[in-house]
Scaffold this motif. Structure first.
Motif, PDB file in Angstrom:
ATOM      1  N   ASN A 220       0.850  -1.158  -0.149  1.00 55.54           N
ATOM      2  CA  ASN A 220      -0.005  -0.026   0.162  1.00 55.54           C
ATOM      3  C   ASN A 220       0.859   1.166   0.003  1.00 55.54           C
ATOM      4  O   ASN A 220       2.114   1.192  -0.137  1.00 55.54           O
ATOM      5  N   TYR A 223      -1.524   7.550   3.125  1.00 52.36           N
ATOM      6  CA  TYR A 223      -2.804   8.114   2.595  1.00 52.36           C
ATOM      7  C   TYR A 223      -2.413   9.390   1.852  1.00 52.36           C
ATOM      8  O   TYR A 223      -1.716  10.209   2.514  1.00 52.36           O
ATOM      9  N   SER A 278     -13.147   2.767   2.239  1.00 51.68           N
ATOM     10  CA  SER A 278     -11.647   1.979   1.728  1.00 51.68           C
ATOM     11  C   SER A 278     -10.824   3.038   1.237  1.00 51.68           C
ATOM     12  O   SER A 278      -9.596   2.909   1.292  1.00 51.68           O
ATOM     13  N   ASN A 281      -8.078   4.171   3.229  1.00 49.26           N
ATOM     14  CA  ASN A 281      -6.703   3.023   3.471  1.00 49.26           C
ATOM     15  C   ASN A 281      -6.133   2.866   2.403  1.00 49.26           C
ATOM     16  O   ASN A 281      -4.760   2.633   2.549  1.00 49.26           O
ATOM     17  N   ARG A 282      -6.732   2.942   1.027  1.00 51.17           N
ATOM     18  CA  ARG A 282      -5.718   2.448  -0.339  1.00 51.17           C
ATOM     19  C   ARG A 282      -6.544   3.070  -1.389  1.00 51.17           C
ATOM     20  O   ARG A 282      -7.593   3.707  -1.243  1.00 51.17           O
TER      21      ARG A 282
END
Length: 555
Positions: A220, A223, A278, A281-282
């Protein structure tokens, strides 16, 4: 019973089918399409990244036609059928009057173009979402064993297409919680689970590697509002192009009068809210949202039939969006109408360049399952993706493809080489170098196992490392170097350190076949701040450090 289909819709379906067939035959494969074609060379109940529907459909199409058309043929067929079933889902008394508006609305949806011919998991998910909604519509009208069985089969079909299918099921259930007390609904669930057992067995036999990758091991990034949340909002717009304000306005204005409309609304809002959360987060990819195209098409068409001003705007902006999308479809084929390189433009060129130099020699690609699959597709020759610690595991990591290139003279293609025997530019403008290897030997299936779930590295740590050798041959330890990859909390490699290892039994000089060898290792403290995980790897014969262990949390 299927309703009568207007002639104008039949003509539209025929024309779009011909368009998709021509596009399929004249457009080079996407890297992912080639990867799924690679899946289809060995049919199974599951694959590393996805359930098997895309492989099954690709295999079937390739059995009918060769080349790109074969890979995509079932996509073209199912798109046309999807339009028929979408029409059946509409009960509005005026719908035949506005058949042309329906055609414009469908053709204006961005991803309906892409999934009209591309052979991707989302293509088949879209088709089975439509069928599932049609079956659900009949089910809520009449609970019968036949309807519940059909509903269960289609739930399984969605899940065999893509794991996102479970969200469709959940959000439709939320729209009608009385289903919890409905024995026919439970019968549907039982049918779906029974049909899904073969894939669950496959997952179990492969240590649930797919779920592990998608839920925890996938790298990932920190943010970033622009890339994550704003990017997600832009993806919601891109799904429908110029008509997006009208589509979402229709959603906001739709009044829930019966269970089926409620299902459409809950399904749409469910996806939008789920992936909005979501996005913190990603990065959310546009295709993850594709399932909402079906309910939003139905909602929009029902709304425009009762609102003349909305209908005129949909028609006008829809035609403009269609013109843009058709232009982009020409660009996908030729690459000449826009000065932007894309992976459907130049793959044949670099593949031909390599094959001209190596003939039938196998080619090993460093960290590129897409390039390996594209090369195999266009040449029919052996290829392999050698995945290292800077990349990720994929289907090449769990199948038998490594065996086909072992101890053979190969061309090794990598972006890590400073010099090589060949040099070329990839489809996206990347620079690659390649060198010949006379006796290629890799051991990427060696498993490095650290029993601890977490390790404290205040200074350094002494741990026991278990190395399992799954190969049917002993491996000389002199061929191997052991290393540690340190990762940040986003599971991206920040530092690599090679370490000395000592077998617990000093007399051990080899990793015995299908056996486990124990080592004592001392893991040094990482130099990089913010290190959150470590992962063991093995470099064999001087190759880049492999991806041989699981991520271990650092305390």
């Amino acid at each position: 019973m299927l309703q009568k289909i207007p002639k104008i819709l039949l003509v539209f379906i025929a024309l779009t089918f011909v368009l998709n067939i021509v596009q399929s035959a004249t457009t080079e494969l996407l890297l992912d399409e080639a990867y799924y074609w690679y899946y289809a060379q060995n049919l199974a109940w599951g694959y590393f990244d996805h359930p098997p529907m895309v492989a099954w459909m690709t295999w079937l199409g390739s059995a009918i036609f060769p080349g790109e058309l074969g890979v995509r043929f079932l996509s073209c067929i199912l798109y046309s059928l999807n339009l028929v079933f979408l029409w059946q889902l509409i009960n509005h008394p005026k719908k035949e009057t506005y058949t042309l508006h329906f055609c414009v609305l469908v053709l204006a949806v961005t991803l309906m173009h892409a999934y009209g011919f591309l052979s991707l998991p989302d293509t088949y998910l879209l088709f089975f979402v439509t069928l599932f909604l049609l079956a659900y519509k009949h089910f809520i009208k009449k609970n019968t064993l036949l309807n519940s069985m059909l509903l269960g089969l289609l739930m399984a079909a969605m899940m065999y297409s893509k794991y996102h299918g479970v969200l469709v099921i959940i959000f439709v259930l939320f729209s009608n919680t009385q289903l919890i007390f409905n024995k026919y609904a439970w019968f549907s669930v039982a049918i779906a689970l029974i049909c899904y057992v073969p894939h669950l067995i496959w997952m179990f036999n492969h240590n649930f590697i797919s779920l592990g990758y998608h839920l925890s091991d996938r790298p990932n990034s920190p943010y970033n509002f622009v890339n994550f949340t704003l990017g997600y909002i832009l993806n919601l717009m891109a799904l429908f192009g110029l008509i997006f304000p009208l589509v979402y306005y229709a959603l906001l204005k739709t009044k829930i009068k019966e269970l089926f409309t409620k299902a459409l609304v809950y399904l749409t809002y469910g996806f939008i809210i789920f992936f909005f959360i979501s996005s913190f987060n990603r990065k959310v990819q546009a295709q993850w949202l594709v399932a909402i195209c079906i309910p939003l098409l139905l909602i929009s068409f029902n709304y425009l039939m009762d609102h003349p001003k909305h209908r005129r705007w949909i028609f006008g902006l829809g035609l403009a969006n269609i013109a843009i999308l058709l232009f982009l479809r020409v660009w996908l084929v030729t690459g000449s109408v826009l000065p932007i390189p894309f992976e459907t433009h130049f793959n044949k060129k670099w593949v031909s360049f390599i094959q001209k130099h190596v003939g039938n020699m196998p080619v090993v690609f460093d960290n590129s399952y897409g390039n390996a699959a594209i090369y195999a597709f266009y040449t029919g020759n052996k290829s392999y993706s050698l995945n290292n610690t800077q990349y990720r595991l994929n289907q090449y990591s769990i199948d038998n493809s490594e065996e086909a290139v072992q101890h053979r003279r190969i061309l090794y293609v990598s972006r890590y080489l400073n010099k090589g025997d060949l040099q070329f530019i990839g489809a996206k403008g990347e620079e690659y170098r390649a060198k010949y290897m006379d006796d290629f030997e890799s051991y990427r299936k060696l498993q490095c196992i650290i029993p601890e779930k977490s390790i404290s590295l205040k200074d350094s740590a002494a741990v026991i490392l278990k190395v399992y050798n799954p190969y049917l041959e002993d491996i000389d330890l002199k061929k191997l170097r052991f290393g540690v990859s340190f990762l940040n909390r986003y599971k991206r490699v920040t530092e690599i350190t090679f370490i000395d290892v000592k077998p617990e039994n000093p007399s051990v000089l080899q990793l015995k076949q299908e056996d486990t060898t124990y080592f004592k290792i001392n893991i040094p403290k990482p130099k990089t701040e913010g290190t959150a995980y470590l992962r063991m790897g093995i470099s064999e014969n001087g190759l880049y450090l492999g991806y041989n262990g699981k991520n271990i949390m650092l305390e």
